[in-house]
Every structure is written in C-alpha cells, then in structure tokens.
Design a protein around this motif. Sequence first.
Motif, mmCIF file in Angstrom:
data_model
loop_
_atom_site.group_PDB
_atom_site.id
_atom_site.type_symbol
_atom_site.label_atom_id
_atom_site.label_comp_id
_atom_site.label_asym_id
_atom_site.label_seq_id
_atom_site.Cartn_x
_atom_site.Cartn_y
_atom_site.Cartn_z
ATOM 1 N N ASN A 101 0.831 -1.192 0.000
ATOM 2 C CA ASN A 101 0.000 0.000 0.000
ATOM 3 C C ASN A 101 0.872 1.251 0.000
ATOM 4 O OD1 ASN A 101 -2.419 -1.604 0.341
ATOM 5 N ND2 ASN A 101 -1.813 -1.850 2.483
ATOM 6 N N ASN A 102 0.269 2.352 -0.394
ATOM 7 C CA ASN A 102 0.978 3.643 -0.406
ATOM 8 C C ASN A 102 2.354 3.495 -1.072
ATOM 9 O OD1 ASN A 102 1.499 6.351 0.069
ATOM 10 N ND2 ASN A 102 2.215 5.999 2.170
ATOM 11 N N LEU A 103 2.356 2.924 -2.239
ATOM 12 C CA LEU A 103 3.615 2.658 -2.936
ATOM 13 C C LEU A 103 4.334 3.946 -3.310
ATOM 14 C CD1 LEU A 103 2.391 -0.336 -5.054
ATOM 15 C CD2 LEU A 103 4.422 -0.363 -3.609
ATOM 16 N N LYS A 104 5.652 3.862 -3.281
ATOM 17 C CA LYS A 104 6.512 5.000 -3.578
ATOM 18 C C LYS A 104 7.432 4.651 -4.750
ATOM 19 C CE LYS A 104 6.607 6.216 1.328
ATOM 20 N NZ LYS A 104 7.456 6.512 2.511
ATOM 21 N N PRO A 105 7.923 5.644 -5.466
ATOM 22 C CA PRO A 105 8.831 5.354 -6.582
ATOM 23 C C PRO A 105 10.033 4.503 -6.168
ATOM 24 C CG PRO A 105 8.087 7.611 -6.729
ATOM 25 C CD PRO A 105 7.568 7.070 -5.426
ATOM 26 N N GLU A 106 10.497 4.680 -4.945
ATOM 27 C CA GLU A 106 11.647 3.897 -4.480
ATOM 28 C C GLU A 106 11.303 2.435 -4.224
ATOM 29 O OE1 GLU A 106 10.509 6.803 -3.239
ATOM 30 O OE2 GLU A 106 10.685 6.854 -1.033
ATOM 31 N N ASP A 107 10.044 2.068 -4.313
ATOM 32 C CA ASP A 107 9.659 0.658 -4.222
ATOM 33 C C ASP A 107 9.815 -0.065 -5.562
ATOM 34 O OD1 ASP A 107 6.961 1.716 -2.118
ATOM 35 O OD2 ASP A 107 8.841 0.769 -1.485
ATOM 36 N N THR A 108 10.125 0.678 -6.600
ATOM 37 C CA THR A 108 10.306 0.073 -7.916
ATOM 38 C C THR A 108 11.444 -0.944 -7.886
ATOM 39 O OG1 THR A 108 9.458 2.004 -9.095
ATOM 40 C CG2 THR A 108 10.925 0.537 -10.314
ATOM 41 N N ALA A 109 11.141 -2.174 -8.290
ATOM 42 C CA ALA A 109 12.119 -3.255 -8.252
ATOM 43 C C ALA A 109 11.475 -4.516 -8.822
ATOM 44 C CB ALA A 109 12.580 -3.522 -6.819
ATOM 45 N N VAL A 110 12.296 -5.533 -8.988
ATOM 46 C CA VAL A 110 11.787 -6.872 -9.242
ATOM 47 C C VAL A 110 11.639 -7.558 -7.892
ATOM 48 C CG1 VAL A 110 12.179 -9.096 -10.358
ATOM 49 C CG2 VAL A 110 12.903 -6.980 -11.494
ATOM 50 N N TYR A 111 10.472 -8.106 -7.642
ATOM 51 C CA TYR A 111 10.175 -8.734 -6.360
ATOM 52 C C TYR A 111 10.202 -10.251 -6.516
ATOM 53 C CZ TYR A 111 8.916 -4.294 -4.258
ATOM 54 O OH TYR A 111 8.966 -3.013 -3.747
ATOM 55 N N PHE A 112 10.856 -10.906 -5.568
ATOM 56 C CA PHE A 112 11.020 -12.357 -5.578
ATOM 57 C C PHE A 112 10.450 -12.949 -4.288
ATOM 58 C CE2 PHE A 112 13.992 -12.592 -9.133
ATOM 59 C CZ PHE A 112 14.575 -11.327 -9.123
ATOM 60 N N CYS A 113 9.766 -14.070 -4.405
ATOM 61 C CA CYS A 113 9.368 -14.794 -3.204
ATOM 62 C C CYS A 113 10.366 -15.929 -2.957
ATOM 63 C CB CYS A 113 7.952 -15.338 -3.323
ATOM 64 S SG CYS A 113 7.673 -16.523 -4.652
ATOM 65 N N GLN A 114 10.485 -16.296 -1.707
ATOM 66 C CA GLN A 114 11.370 -17.391 -1.308
ATOM 67 C C GLN A 114 10.647 -18.263 -0.302
ATOM 68 O OE1 GLN A 114 14.276 -16.621 1.603
ATOM 69 N NE2 GLN A 114 15.752 -18.116 0.848
ATOM 70 N N ILE A 115 10.668 -19.556 -0.548
ATOM 71 C CA ILE A 115 10.134 -20.538 0.398
ATOM 72 C C ILE A 115 11.186 -21.618 0.526
ATOM 73 C CG2 ILE A 115 8.314 -22.176 0.909
ATOM 74 C CD1 ILE A 115 6.404 -20.521 -0.779
ATOM 75 N N GLY A 116 11.853 -21.645 1.689
ATOM 76 C CA GLY A 116 12.942 -22.598 1.873
ATOM 77 C C GLY A 116 14.024 -22.381 0.834
ATOM 78 N N PRO A 117 14.423 -23.441 0.129
ATOM 79 C CA PRO A 117 15.483 -23.313 -0.872
ATOM 80 C C PRO A 117 14.992 -22.828 -2.239
ATOM 81 C CG PRO A 117 14.799 -25.578 -0.723
ATOM 82 C CD PRO A 117 14.017 -24.834 0.339
ATOM 83 N N SER A 118 13.709 -22.597 -2.379
ATOM 84 C CA SER A 118 13.129 -22.294 -3.681
ATOM 85 C C SER A 118 12.825 -20.813 -3.827
ATOM 86 C CB SER A 118 11.842 -23.090 -3.894
ATOM 87 O OG SER A 118 12.101 -24.481 -3.820
ATOM 88 N N TRP A 119 12.959 -20.320 -5.076
ATOM 89 C CA TRP A 119 12.716 -18.921 -5.391
ATOM 90 C C TRP A 119 11.702 -18.805 -6.531
ATOM 91 C CZ3 TRP A 119 15.060 -14.635 -3.098
ATOM 92 C CH2 TRP A 119 16.076 -14.922 -2.180
ATOM 93 N N GLY A 120 10.927 -17.725 -6.468
ATOM 94 C CA GLY A 120 10.076 -17.400 -7.590
ATOM 95 C C GLY A 120 10.884 -16.792 -8.724
ATOM 96 N N GLN A 121 10.213 -16.614 -9.850
ATOM 97 C CA GLN A 121 10.892 -16.120 -11.050
ATOM 98 C C GLN A 121 11.060 -14.601 -11.038
ATOM 99 O OE1 GLN A 121 7.707 -16.813 -10.840
ATOM 100 N NE2 GLN A 121 6.491 -15.526 -12.233
ATOM 101 N N GLY A 122 10.388 -13.937 -10.132
ATOM 102 C CA GLY A 122 10.469 -12.483 -10.054
ATOM 103 C C GLY A 122 9.325 -11.830 -10.795
ATOM 104 N N THR A 123 8.817 -10.737 -10.245
ATOM 105 C CA THR A 123 7.761 -9.973 -10.880
ATOM 106 C C THR A 123 8.088 -8.489 -10.738
ATOM 107 O OG1 THR A 123 5.358 -9.672 -11.039
ATOM 108 C CG2 THR A 123 6.266 -9.934 -8.829
#
Length: 111
Positions: free
Chosen positions: A83-105
């Motif tokens: 919420n209340n996103l700011k320009p400095e939040d711009t990035a690729v976001y990755f999830c991590q569960i244990g040893p596994s990673w998402g592809q990024g969004t």
Amino acid sequence: QVQLVESGGGSVQAGGSLTLSCVGPGSAFNIYAMAWYRQAPGKQRELVAQITTLDGTYYEGSVKGRFVVSRDAAKSTLYLQMNNLKPEDTAVYFCQIGPSWGQGTQVTVSA
C-alpha cells in the motif's frame, strides 16, 4: 528445488496499491519461513518481509506500516500486500520458500 509461481506485479502511480502472490508446494507451509525480496536496478537483492511458520512477521524499515505479508496454507499461497507505494519501491520482487525462489515480478511505481 520446487519452482514457485509469482503474479501480481505491474505499474502504478505513487500512492497506489498492488498485491503480489506466490504459489508454492503446500507441504512447505508447515516447514519453512517465507519471504519476499526485491532487487532494484544496480542494487543488491534485499529482504522486504518475512513470515514464519508461527505467523511471526518481519518488515524492512522502509516498508513497515505500508506492506503486509501473509500466507494461506489452504491455497498454498504467500502474499505481499503493498500500500501507499513510492517510486523507491520500484524493483523486481522475488518470493522465497525454503530453498526455492520465484521467477520475479516487476513492480514499477511512477511519481
């Protein structure tokens, strides 16, 4: 490793909201803490938020009070409500569960 599937990124104006989702193996929800990371251009990947198996949470200072991490074991899904996103939040976001990673969004916030 099991691949995680992320969704929910996009482009918004400052002050807007987005919710990221990360679908993973249901068996992992009782075993591992889960986390969201982000990586902005030219910067190192950083931890944004984490949720433990007992639903304890941690937030990086700049997102505290604006982001909410949660999980739904029945849906095998990890969430990040932003919420209340700011320009400095711009990035690729990755999830991590244990040893596994998402592809990024990609999340892009314009001023």
